[in-house]
Enzyme design. Sequence first.
Site, PDB file in Angstrom:
ATOM      1  N   LYS A 115       0.822  -1.218   0.000  1.00  0.00           N
ATOM      2  CA  LYS A 115       0.000   0.000   0.000  1.00  0.00           C
ATOM      3  C   LYS A 115       0.853   1.262   0.000  1.00  0.00           C
ATOM      4  O   LYS A 115       0.447   2.283  -0.552  1.00  0.00           O
ATOM      5  CB  LYS A 115      -0.999  -0.020   1.161  1.00  0.00           C
ATOM      6  CG  LYS A 115      -2.042  -1.118   0.981  1.00  0.00           C
ATOM      7  CD  LYS A 115      -3.445  -0.738   1.383  1.00  0.00           C
ATOM      8  CE  LYS A 115      -4.415  -1.743   0.773  1.00  0.00           C
ATOM      9  NZ  LYS A 115      -5.746  -1.738   1.328  1.00  0.00           N
ATOM     10  N   LYS A 197      -4.483 -10.717  -6.179  1.00  0.00           N
ATOM     11  CA  LYS A 197      -5.755 -10.847  -5.449  1.00  0.00           C
ATOM     12  C   LYS A 197      -6.818  -9.904  -6.015  1.00  0.00           C
ATOM     13  O   LYS A 197      -6.499  -8.786  -6.425  1.00  0.00           O
ATOM     14  CB  LYS A 197      -5.482 -10.482  -3.984  1.00  0.00           C
ATOM     15  CG  LYS A 197      -6.647 -10.689  -3.063  1.00  0.00           C
ATOM     16  CD  LYS A 197      -6.354 -10.185  -1.656  1.00  0.00           C
ATOM     17  CE  LYS A 197      -6.628  -8.711  -1.481  1.00  0.00           C
ATOM     18  NZ  LYS A 197      -7.010  -8.294  -0.134  1.00  0.00           N
ATOM     19  N   LYS A 200     -10.997  -4.609  -3.776  1.00  0.00           N
ATOM     20  CA  LYS A 200     -11.982  -3.529  -4.004  1.00  0.00           C
ATOM     21  C   LYS A 200     -11.359  -2.333  -4.691  1.00  0.00           C
ATOM     22  O   LYS A 200     -11.984  -1.674  -5.512  1.00  0.00           O
ATOM     23  CB  LYS A 200     -12.471  -2.980  -2.655  1.00  0.00           C
ATOM     24  CG  LYS A 200     -13.322  -3.843  -1.863  1.00  0.00           C
ATOM     25  CD  LYS A 200     -13.579  -3.126  -0.520  1.00  0.00           C
ATOM     26  CE  LYS A 200     -13.649  -4.118   0.597  1.00  0.00           C
ATOM     27  NZ  LYS A 200     -12.445  -4.152   1.443  1.00  0.00           N
TER      28      LYS A 200
HETATM   29  N1  AQP Z   1      -9.751 -11.684  -3.169  1.00  0.00           N
HETATM   30  C1  AQP Z   1     -10.071 -12.188  -1.989  1.00  0.00           C
HETATM   31  N2  AQP Z   1     -10.276 -13.517  -1.858  1.00  0.00           N
HETATM   32  C2  AQP Z   1     -10.612 -14.044  -0.658  1.00  0.00           C
HETATM   33  N3  AQP Z   1     -10.790 -13.299   0.466  1.00  0.00           N
HETATM   34  C3  AQP Z   1     -10.606 -11.978   0.365  1.00  0.00           C
HETATM   35  N4  AQP Z   1     -10.693 -10.978   1.261  1.00  0.00           N
HETATM   36  C4  AQP Z   1     -10.418  -9.807   0.660  1.00  0.00           C
HETATM   37  N5  AQP Z   1     -10.139 -10.000  -0.641  1.00  0.00           N
HETATM   38  C5  AQP Z   1     -10.246 -11.344  -0.853  1.00  0.00           C
HETATM   39  C6  AQP Z   1     -11.062 -11.173   2.652  1.00  0.00           C
HETATM   40  O1  AQP Z   1     -12.169 -10.327   2.926  1.00  0.00           O
HETATM   41  C7  AQP Z   1     -12.124  -9.919   4.292  1.00  0.00           C
HETATM   42  C8  AQP Z   1     -12.315  -8.433   4.362  1.00  0.00           C
HETATM   43  O2  AQP Z   1     -11.241  -7.787   3.714  1.00  0.00           O
HETATM   44  P1  AQP Z   1     -10.974  -6.261   3.957  1.00  0.00           P
HETATM   45  O3  AQP Z   1     -12.004  -5.481   3.329  1.00  0.00           O
HETATM   46  O4  AQP Z   1     -10.847  -5.982   5.388  1.00  0.00           O
HETATM   47  O5  AQP Z   1      -9.534  -5.996   3.441  1.00  0.00           O
HETATM   48  P2  AQP Z   1      -8.719  -6.386   2.212  1.00  0.00           P
HETATM   49  O6  AQP Z   1      -8.200  -7.765   2.368  1.00  0.00           O
HETATM   50  O7  AQP Z   1      -7.710  -5.315   2.108  1.00  0.00           O
HETATM   51  O8  AQP Z   1      -9.760  -6.352   1.001  1.00  0.00           O
HETATM   52  P3  AQP Z   1      -9.596  -5.664  -0.374  1.00  0.00           P
HETATM   53  O9  AQP Z   1     -10.803  -6.031  -1.152  1.00  0.00           O
HETATM   54  O10 AQP Z   1      -8.276  -6.006  -0.986  1.00  0.00           O
HETATM   55  O11 AQP Z   1      -9.681  -4.146   0.004  1.00  0.00           O
HETATM   56  P4  AQP Z   1      -8.748  -2.943  -0.396  1.00  0.00           P
HETATM   57  O12 AQP Z   1      -8.673  -2.947  -1.892  1.00  0.00           O
HETATM   58  O13 AQP Z   1      -9.444  -1.741   0.155  1.00  0.00           O
HETATM   59  O14 AQP Z   1      -7.426  -3.191   0.251  1.00  0.00           O
HETATM   60  C9  AQP Z   1     -10.782 -10.387   4.855  1.00  0.00           C
HETATM   61  O15 AQP Z   1     -10.990 -11.562   5.615  1.00  0.00           O
HETATM   62  C10 AQP Z   1      -9.986 -10.691   3.630  1.00  0.00           C
HETATM   63  O16 AQP Z   1      -9.031 -11.693   3.875  1.00  0.00           O
END
Ligand code: AQP
Length: 333
Positions: A115, A197, A200
């Site tokens: 990040k 991965k 969002k």
């Molecule tokens: N691609 C994924 N596959 C499986 N699990 C996922 N999680 C996130 N992306 C995937 C799981 O969703 C839960 C919530 O995630 P989060 O919103 O707290 O944070 P993150 O992992 O940072 O999700 P994003 O979508 O990648 O958000 P941004 O883009 O804002 O950083 C967690 O249990 C995570 O493991």
Amino acid sequence: MAKKIIYSAIQPSGIMTLGNFIGAVNNWRSIQENPDNQCLFALADLHTITVRQDPEQFRKNAMSFFALLMAMGIDKDKSILYFQSHVHEHSELAWLLNCYTYVGEMSRMTQFKDKSAKHSDNINMGLMDYPVLMAADILLYGTNVVPVGVDQLQHLEIARDIAVRVNNIYGDIFNVPEGMVNKVGAKIMSLQDPTAKMSKSDPTPNAVVSVLDDPAVILKKFKKAVTDSDTNIIYDPENKPGISNLLTILAVCTGKSIEDVVAECDGLRYGDLKIRVADAVIEMIRPFRAKYDALMADEAYLLEVAREGRDKAAELARPYLEKFKRAIGYVLI
Ligand code: AQP
């Protein structure tokens, strides 16, 4: 017998993705059905501002996530559903835990490095401190089990390290939590780069399926999914990440095993597989949509549920925080 405490959270940092649903929320629904579990599910809205948010959009996203969780079946009478920012004990414990966490270990975290590279104009302290706040979230409730996607395992490991460190100094203060990772779907990949991965915040068009996408959009995104130039449908994440990702999504959406899905898709052309996966995703999401729309039209009700969740969470949190503060030597009144 005391219930098992289960804690998990999700950041309202955009629109919920299929990855978030498959990797996290889908499991939350079944875990809450076990009467031996006391589940807490939070909107990690304090974590969200580690990346700059537009205020109006941030509020909208937070309400949308809350309504979505309810529409997807997170039941306020079975689980404690709340906004992290409404329970001030999270921030307070995070501060205390900061003083038991080393700068070196935070600077080595993969998410911090990723990040920081993506947001080089805003490498704020919160971005580095993200895992400590996450440790506070978990340790605040005496959590036993944390369901997470693979991407969060490193942070969970740090939460465990911090808990053990505190316990070594003061005795038995925190439970040392265990992670719980899905056998299938613990890391759903981007449709445009199946080695990364699905996130969002990924700005690549067609890379991310949102659970609020219209069926036509979902179909279009899957049709454009990056695969390989081969024609065999086999599950091999290392050599065929695109096809394997599609098979994983299909397995979770249809409730079948990877083996069954591979057998059923044998002989399909890639184009037909993509349509089959898109249809399965659309069918899985369909029931949430009407419930979501109805909930979004009733903000007063959503806020009432949030207040109820806040009160229940805060009541559980206070004794843990006090125990730690007493052990440190704080004067409690
Ligand atoms: N691609 C994924 N596959 C499986 N699990 C996922 N999680 C996130 N992306 C995937 C799981 O969703 C839960 C919530 O995630 P989060 O919103 O707290 O944070 P993150 O992992 O940072 O999700 P994003 O979508 O990648 O958000 P941004 O883009 O804002 O950083 C967690 O249990 C995570 O493991």
